[in-house]
Design an enzyme around this catalytic site. Structure first.
Site, short mmCIF file in Angstrom:
data_model
loop_
_atom_site.label_atom_id
_atom_site.label_comp_id
_atom_site.label_asym_id
_atom_site.label_seq_id
_atom_site.Cartn_x
_atom_site.Cartn_y
_atom_site.Cartn_z
N LYS A 162 -27.42 -15.45 -3.09
CA LYS A 162 -26.72 -15.05 -4.71
C LYS A 162 -25.26 -15.35 -4.91
O LYS A 162 -25.00 -15.50 -5.38
CB LYS A 162 -27.02 -13.50 -5.61
CG LYS A 162 -28.72 -13.45 -5.88
CD LYS A 162 -28.90 -12.34 -6.91
CE LYS A 162 -30.53 -12.34 -6.83
NZ LYS A 162 -30.85 -11.33 -5.85
N SER A 204 -30.30 -11.05 -0.37
CA SER A 204 -29.83 -11.62 -1.77
C SER A 204 -28.66 -11.67 -1.73
O SER A 204 -27.95 -12.05 -1.87
CB SER A 204 -29.65 -10.31 -2.37
OG SER A 204 -30.48 -10.45 -3.40
N SER A 218 -28.09 -6.81 -8.86
CA SER A 218 -28.80 -8.41 -7.84
C SER A 218 -31.03 -9.16 -8.60
O SER A 218 -31.70 -9.13 -8.32
CB SER A 218 -29.46 -8.03 -6.13
OG SER A 218 -29.58 -8.83 -6.10
N LYS A 254 -21.69 -8.42 -1.53
CA LYS A 254 -23.18 -8.13 -1.64
C LYS A 254 -23.62 -7.81 -0.41
O LYS A 254 -23.61 -8.40 0.36
CB LYS A 254 -23.57 -9.98 -1.84
CG LYS A 254 -24.74 -9.76 -2.19
CD LYS A 254 -24.65 -10.01 -3.98
CE LYS A 254 -26.35 -9.70 -4.77
NZ LYS A 254 -27.18 -8.98 -4.51
#
Length: 412
Positions: A44, A41, A101, A203
């Site tokens: 992202k 993730s 997420s 993140k």
């Protein structure tokens, strides 16, 4: 202390890390900085970078409404459970990515900008190469398993530095701790940001094939540093290791030191246990069980267990991105103390149970798991973060008090 000396070892063969000075780009620590692995993730961050570019160009506004396609709605968790035909604002889409997420929302953004997710992935790769991320290729907008989606910790540090530099006004969204969406209170998966002094983003990421990944940024005075870790064995050990790396990065800058290392090398004073990492990789040790001490925090986003999509690597058959959870420890047990038709009574039930459990949940987290159809949702009141023995003890205590309690096995 290196990652191998933390609560559990690094995921075998996947570990890499880097710390840089955000201002100059100087490297303060690196271990395997150019070894390619799955970003999960962390993907992202690039998805949002391109949305921020679009906002700056005036092609979207924060209150622009983005349509949800069947393809977006069909994405594996973690997700907001959007349905085809729904719409979501750019602002809520950004918040859903930085906190929950949400994979369905990542595809909504991709299709709004690129027409198709595959077309958007090509835009992501072109942007990566333009930023100097020479070892990065994107195949999707979410980070869900794809054998062709690869990056390095050096490239991810480059991305984070570029995002902070190019989009400082939008970077603040990565500091979001909670946001409310249609009755849900969604809490960030980035737990290190909640407790590390000066941390303000950015993140987390997890798929089985990558281990637990993290990009962090922290600021002390006028000094900002960025750290990236790939391949943690658990979310907790990854966070602990990142905190240690950031501490040492700030200390090196204070002393005026920097270090440049070659690929697959590790700075000895930062990673004194690198030999243990190598040994773990060679013997393919299973991660140690979590130590079990865990901290009652604000309610995080829902958790949904799942099987990985068929496009995953052959050994990646039991997890989707973020363990469908956003980097919670996949070995963590939960207890369920009720199921409700609305969020508030579910949260109250979990909170009341936590109070009765006292020290048994000194480091746990309340999780309200939304299930069922969109028009008739069920909110399951859960407390997570136990090992099996703690979960059983917690249920016994609640049952003795006349309360309902059900064990939730992470592998069920």
């Amino acid at each position: 202390m290196g990652l191998a000396a933390s609560a559990s070892p690094a995921a075998a063969g996947k570990y890499a890390s880097i710390v840089i000075d955000a201002d100059s780009g100087a490297i303060l620590h690196a271990a395997n900085p150019d070894s390619r692995s799955y970003p999960a993730s962390l993907t992202k961050v690039m998805t949002l970078f391109l949305m921020f570019d679009e906002l700056d160009a005036g092609r979207f506004k924060m209150d622009s409404m983005l349509p949800v396609s069947a393809h977006a709605a069909a994405q594996a968790p973690s997700k907001l459970a959007l349905e085809p035909g729904d719409k979501i604002s750019v602002r809520n889409a950004v918040l859903a990515l930085v906190t929950k997420s949400a994979n369905d929302v990542a595809v909504v953004i991709a299709e709004a900008i690129g027409g198709t997710e595959s077309g958007f992935a090509q835009m992501m790769t072109r942007k990566a190469h333009a930023l100097g991320m020479r070892n990065t290729t994107y195949r999707n907008a979410s980070g869900l398993p794809d054998l062709g989606q690869m990056s390095t910790v050096r490239d991810q540090a480059t991305l984070a530095r570029a995002l902070i530099g190019h989009h400082p006004g939008y970077y603040k969204y990565f500091s979001t701790r909670q946001f409310a969406y249609e009755g849900q209170v969604i809490t960030t998966h980035n737990r290190l940001m909640l407790r590390y002094p000066g941390a303000d983003g950015i993140k987390t990421g997890y798929i089985h094939a990558s281990g637990f990944n993290l990009i962090s940024s922290a600021k002390r005075g006028d000094t900002r540093i960025i750290g990236v870790v790939f391949g943690g064995a658990t979310g907790a050990s990854r966070d602990k290791h990142m905190g240690q790396l950031l501490d040492k990065g700030f200390a090196k800058l204070k002393r005026g030191e920097t270090v440049e290392v070659a690929e697959a090398e590790a700075e000895s004073d930062d990673m004194p246990n690198i030999d243990e990492l190598v040994a773990a990789a060679q013997s393919a040790k299973a991660p140690a069980k979590p130590s079990g001490k865990i901290v009652l925090k604000a309610p995080p986003a829902k958790k949904v267990a799942m099987r990985a999509p068929s496009r995953a690597a052959s050994n990646d058959d039991d997890d989707d991105d973020d363990e469908a959870v956003g980097d919670a420890d996949p070995s963590s047990w939960s207890i369920q103390v009720g199921a409700f038709s609305e969020y508030r009574p579910a949260h109250k039930a979990a909170t009341d149970a936590a109070k009765k459990l006292g020290g048994l949940v000194s480091k746990g987290s309340i999780d309200i798991d939304k299930a069922g159809a969109a028009k008739k949702p069920v909110y399951r009141a859960r407390i997570s973060g136990f090992n099996e023995d703690q979960a059983r003890a917690a249920c016994k205590r609640l049952e003795r008090a006349g309360k309902s309690c059900k064990l939730v096995n992470p592998n069920a």
